[in-house]
Design a protein around this motif. Structure first.
Motif, PDB file in Angstrom:
ATOM      1  N   UNK A 162       0.851  -1.180   0.000  1.00 31.77           N
ATOM      2  CA  UNK A 162       0.000   0.000   0.000  1.00 31.77           C
ATOM      3  C   UNK A 162       0.891   1.236   0.000  1.00 31.77           C
ATOM      4  N   UNK A 163       0.443   2.282  -0.687  1.00 35.09           N
ATOM      5  CA  UNK A 163       1.197   3.535  -0.690  1.00 35.09           C
ATOM      6  C   UNK A 163       0.256   4.685  -0.354  1.00 35.09           C
ATOM      7  N   UNK A 164       0.801   5.751   0.200  1.00 31.53           N
ATOM      8  CA  UNK A 164      -0.007   6.944   0.443  1.00 31.53           C
ATOM      9  C   UNK A 164      -0.156   7.716  -0.862  1.00 31.53           C
ATOM     10  N   UNK A 185      -8.373  -2.412   0.217  1.00 31.56           N
ATOM     11  CA  UNK A 185      -7.591  -3.120   1.221  1.00 31.56           C
ATOM     12  C   UNK A 185      -7.857  -2.565   2.599  1.00 31.56           C
ATOM     13  N   UNK A 186      -7.607  -3.417   3.572  1.00 35.89           N
ATOM     14  CA  UNK A 186      -7.659  -2.945   4.947  1.00 35.89           C
ATOM     15  C   UNK A 186      -6.390  -2.172   5.213  1.00 35.89           C
ATOM     16  N   UNK A 187      -6.554  -0.921   5.572  1.00 30.51           N
ATOM     17  CA  UNK A 187      -5.372  -0.092   5.733  1.00 30.51           C
ATOM     18  C   UNK A 187      -5.491   0.806   6.952  1.00 30.51           C
ATOM     19  N   UNK A 188      -4.320   1.176   7.435  1.00 29.61           N
ATOM     20  CA  UNK A 188      -4.253   2.178   8.501  1.00 29.61           C
ATOM     21  C   UNK A 188      -4.231   3.564   7.869  1.00 29.61           C
ATOM     22  N   UNK A 421      -6.205  16.822  -0.364  1.00 24.54           N
ATOM     23  CA  UNK A 421      -5.345  15.989   0.459  1.00 24.54           C
ATOM     24  C   UNK A 421      -6.195  14.956   1.188  1.00 24.54           C
ATOM     25  N   UNK A 422      -5.746  13.742   1.169  1.00 25.82           N
ATOM     26  CA  UNK A 422      -6.510  12.680   1.830  1.00 25.82           C
ATOM     27  C   UNK A 422      -5.834  12.310   3.143  1.00 25.82           C
ATOM     28  N   UNK A 423      -6.497  11.446   3.881  1.00 24.30           N
ATOM     29  CA  UNK A 423      -5.853  10.909   5.066  1.00 24.30           C
ATOM     30  C   UNK A 423      -4.647  10.078   4.628  1.00 24.30           C
ATOM     31  N   UNK A 424      -3.687   9.990   5.517  1.00 24.84           N
ATOM     32  CA  UNK A 424      -2.394   9.394   5.187  1.00 24.84           C
ATOM     33  C   UNK A 424      -2.471   7.872   5.326  1.00 24.84           C
ATOM     34  N   UNK A 425      -2.390   7.162   4.192  1.00 27.63           N
ATOM     35  CA  UNK A 425      -2.368   5.690   4.239  1.00 27.63           C
ATOM     36  C   UNK A 425      -1.032   5.274   4.827  1.00 27.63           C
ATOM     37  N   UNK A 426      -1.071   4.682   6.007  1.00 30.69           N
ATOM     38  CA  UNK A 426       0.112   4.646   6.860  1.00 30.69           C
ATOM     39  C   UNK A 426       0.744   3.263   7.017  1.00 30.69           C
ATOM     40  N   UNK A 427       0.230   2.265   6.325  1.00 34.86           N
ATOM     41  CA  UNK A 427       0.825   0.931   6.507  1.00 34.86           C
ATOM     42  C   UNK A 427       1.478   0.439   5.227  1.00 34.86           C
ATOM     43  N   UNK A 428       2.493  -0.368   5.398  1.00 32.45           N
ATOM     44  CA  UNK A 428       3.189  -0.959   4.255  1.00 32.45           C
ATOM     45  C   UNK A 428       3.360  -2.450   4.535  1.00 32.45           C
TER      46      UNK A 428
END
Length: 805
Positions: A162-164, A185-188, A421-428
């Motif tokens: 996943x990428x921000x 995807x399930x993401x933070x 600007x969106x919320x920051x997709x924070x998981x990799x």
RNA sequence: GCUGGUGUGGCGGAAUGGCAGACGCACAGGACUUAAAAUCCUGAGAGGGCAACUUCGUGUGGGUUCAAGUCCCACCACCAGCACCA
């Protein structure tokens, strides 16, 4: 001059004697915090590093002379791609890769002569450091600023992660350059969008070039508009659902002829039973899901969509029935994922309507025969409305307010602010990053681990690749994954994704203030003492990413009382690129790259530092060339020879002027990171001395201090040889304002704005006196002969202009 | 398309509205040297003139001003960011 021996001598001395140690709570000196973006641990330093570090180093050295307690630290940004790739390719343990890499860049920094405070060196992959990165995440989580959700996110098929949005700029993966796809995807996520206005205020306050500020404002993308609720009806006229639509052009509401929804919208599933052509709709939804972001972007002219048969909405403004479509030009991630389409006044809607034979209703004056009349056109003209019931005849400006008010009064609309600007997709789904301090419990959901259990160590694994399902490599570390829920004590699993490499860099300047603190991220009093970074140098590629993340985290930390300031940086300088001979960015991967260490080895660090910065300004791109390095070498030789030219005690008036001018110029230039003009000023001074053939000790003393921030090694050596003292113990010399004025100045004399002659006058002459002298000049007398003087302009010290008829 | 920035000799680049081209490279001539390198001195924006001198010159076209590379308007080119953002 044996530069190799001299440079080694001083570099060792600076390092071993810790000469650039910043002192917490210095009793007398004011603080100054200079920061360069810490090194991404990947290999050798390249020219770009010299472009950014040397001006920061010069500023730090200058500020120390000026009596400041300077904090100038460095560290390693170690999580992320380079170490992980090395691990995957060669099997080297990423910890070892980082340890070696850090050693390398420290050694290379010394070879450049950078005056870092080495006692504060940090590294983001060090557990003592990432403990606090995890701690910050815990705070975000506990304050409701971090959440896990199934959503469409950017995903890189090659990196399997996943990428921000920030990491997929231009639809390309920041790690490998592949096209990014959208996947559910399930993401933070971190609630960065919530901070939109605060980030904009950071942008307003920071001292930074306007183009960089605009890039940030653009990225945040704030807009003000109206959100309108439309009722959705089925074929039989039953109200089945509601649809919120955001618009910035509420004045065009009478021109709506269709509404369009993003194909991804979940609302569609609820409407399934009322949609008569569901098979077709599903087909279109599948098709768009397969198209990459890149495809959708590069195919803008060709609008696609699908009508939702059996459904319509009512335009609340006029009660008109309006058809519904799904179309991939509508983005699910922006606003409500639905648009009210006004073909006459929006080019996208225009193209879509033409293709699908949808009627047009023009509601604002203008020629819509070949294209839409958009707000960019009608707003400046302040055109009038037509076909808009009671609002027809009003100007756009009035109608915008009145129509919005009408809809608000009807209870179907409200004012709304939106951000791109969106919320920051924070998981990799990668190995080499900070583990989340989170346990996934089948009963309690996501549960934070206790602060006292930090750091949650990254386990050792054998295989650094994610598996085929896209699960993180950590999922294979069974012993680590399986744990007990901190809340209910039952069996649970750890979150196996890791944080993005931007996590560690989103707060690192705070850690330098107190790098060894094991109780807190940094002592509050120390944070207060060092305050915001006074000058932050580094690459412009981080402007819409790292710097925004930095604003975000510092705002958050400020609000929870963890840090005393809202602004991380007072001033940000965006470093230009070093270009190769094809005009491309010179990086370690570029073919025509020149290694700074190679240049240092051949010409010395002092010459290399000055040459690169003599080629161009700090914020400008610098095409690298060896051309001209001779000029710097010969300048350095001339400076070295000054120690053989010491003579006399008394500084002549002429020299006093040169010295004061240089003092002023150098100071201003260091302050503004304008090293090219600083170097030029040094050259002018040395040229003058060489012409005259002598220099007094005092002049040499001052000159060596002036030059030291640029050429620290040779000036340190010369200072020791000539004065038997350390240059680092000196302060910046003062100068007298009156020394900046020469006794005599040459001014240009114009008649009718044309230069007639140049004459030398005493600089203390007043305007009256100047005119007297000027008029006594033969050439001027000739030019004024038989003419009437209309006007006389005297610009002291520069020019006289006599206007005649 | 939108936004921001930048356009100056052969080259890199200087110029708080006040002498454009500082400083450096490359170039040419000269000194030193058997010679070369290094070093030092001199010259140089372009056109015209033996010369003193003169005309033109900071992307293009207008404007403001005693005076514009600098300020204003329009346009062109390049660079960067964003880009179907409703």
């Amino acid at each position: 001059m044996d530069f190799k021996q001299i440079e080694k001598k001083w570099q060792d001395k600076w390092f071993n004697e810790k000469l650039f140690k910043a002192v917490d709570f210095h009793p007398t000196k004011p603080k100054y915090y200079v920061l360069y973006e810490f090194y991404n641990i990947s290999g050798n330093l390249h020219m770009g590093h010299l472009k950014g570090t040397v001006p920061a180093d010069a500023l730090a050295r200058y500020k120390r002379f000026k009596g400041y307690n300077v904090l100038f630290p460095i560290g390693g940004d170690a999580f992320g791609l380079p170490a992980e790739n090395a691990a995957i390719k060669t099997g080297i343990n990423p910890h070892d890769f980082v340890a070696n890499g850090l050693k390398t860049v420290i050694a290379q920094s010394q070879k450049i002569g950078l005056s870092f405070d080495w006692d504060r060196t940090i590294c983001t992959s060090d557990p003592e450091y990432y403990k606090w990165t995890q701690w910050i995440f815990l705070q975000l989580f506990n304050h409701g600023k971090a959440y896990k959700e199934t959503a469409k996110v950017n995903f890189c098929p090659k990196c399997q992660t996943v990428l921000s949005n920030e990491d997929s700029q231009g639809g390309k993966c920041d790690r490998c350059g592949s096209d990014v796809v959208q996947e559910e995807r399930q993401s933070w996520f971190l609630k960065m969008r919530e901070y939109g206005d605060k980030l904009l205020q950071n942008v307003d306050r920071i001292q930074m070039a306007e183009n960089l500020k605009e890039a940030q404002r653009n990225w945040i993308g704030r807009s003000e508009g109206t959100e309108i609720t439309f009722d959705i009806f089925d074929e039989k006229g039953n109200k089945v659902e509601k649809l919120d639509i955001y618009t910035t052009c509420v004045e065009t509401v009478y021109g709506i002829t269709f509404v369009a929804l993003a194909p991804e919208l979940k609302l569609l599933d609820k409407l399934k039973n009322s949609i008569k052509n569901w098979t077709e709709v599903e087909k279109y939804r599948k098709m768009t899901a397969l198209r990459s972001e890149f495809d959708r972007m590069s195919d803008q002219k060709n609008k696609t969509g699908c009508k939702l048969e059996g459904l319509y909405v009512i335009n609340p403004a006029n009660g008109r029935k309006v058809d519904m479509y799904i179309a991939d030009f509508v983005l699910a991630g922006y606003a409500t994922g639905a648009v009210m389409a006004v073909p006459s006044h929006d080019q996208r809607d225009y193209e879509f309507a033409q293709k699908f034979n949808i009627p047009f209703i023009q509601v604002i004056e203008g020629d819509t025969s070949s294209q839409a009349v958009e707000k960019g056109e009608y707003l400046p003209k302040n055109s009038k409305l037509i076909n808009s019931a009671e609002f027809s005849g009003m100007t756009v400006k009035d109608a915008k307010v009145k129509i919005a008010q009408k809809l608000i009064d009807m209870g179907v609309a409200r004012k709304k602010v939106n951000y791109k600007m969106t919320d920051w997709a924070f998981n990799r789904q990668r190995y080499w990053g900070e583990p989340f301090p989170i346990v996934i419990c089948p009963h309690c959901g996501e549960v934070a681990i206790s602060e006292k259990d930090l750091p949650l160590l990254l386990p050792e694994v054998k295989d650094y690749m994610p598996n085929k399902n896209g699960d993180s490599p950590l999922s294979k570390a069974k012993d680590w994954v399986n744990c007990k829920c901190p809340k209910c004590g039952r069996d649970a699993k750890r979150e196996t994704d890791t944080m993005p490499n931007w996590a560690g860099s989103s707060w690192y300047w705070l850690r330098y203030v107190d790098p060894h603190n094991s109780e807190k991220l940094a002592d509050f009093e120390k944070l207060k003492y060092w305050g915001s970074v006074d000058c932050y140098t580094g690459g412009t590629e981080h402007i819409t990413r790292h710097v925004l993340y930095a604003f975000f985290w510092q705002n958050f930390l400020y609000e929870i009382g963890a840090v005393p300031t809202r602004d991380p940086f007072v001033r940000k300088m965006g470093s230009g690129l070093v270009l190769d001979d094809e005009g491309k960015k010179m990086s370690k991967s570029s073919k025509n790259g020149v290694s700074p260490l190679e240049v240092i080895d051949k010409y010395g660090a002092d010459v290399t530092r000055m040459h690169l910065h003599f080629l161009g300004g700090y914020e400008d791109n610098t095409p690298w060339t060896y051309d001209g390095i001779k000029g710097i070498t010969s300048f350095v030789d001339k400076v070295w020879s000054l120690q053989d030219m010491i003579k006399g005690e008394k500084i002549s008036d002429e020299h006093r002027f040169e010295l004061a001018s240089l003092n002023k110029k150098a100071g201003e230039n260091y302050e503004n990171l304008k090293l090219n003009t600083a170097i030029s000023a040094m050259m002018i001074f040395v040229k003058k001395i060489k012409e005259d053939g002598f220099i007094t000790k005092e002049e040499l003393r001052q000159f060596l201090i002036f030059l030291n921030p640029l050429a620290p090694h040779m000036t340190s050596e010369m200072f020791e040889r000539v004065f038997g003292e350390q240059i680092t113990d000196q302060s910046w010399p003062d100068y007298n304002e009156k020394d900046l004025v020469k006794n005599e100045v040459e001014i240009a004399v114009q008649v009718n704005s044309k230069i007639v002659t140049r004459i030398v006058i005493p600089s203390d002459a007043d305007n009256q006196k100047v005119l007297e002298i000027v008029k006594a000049n033969d050439k001027i007398q000739l030019a004024l002969k038989d003419k009437t003087i209309v006007k006389e302009i005297v610009v002291p010290g520069r020019i006289v202009n006599i206007i005649v008829k």
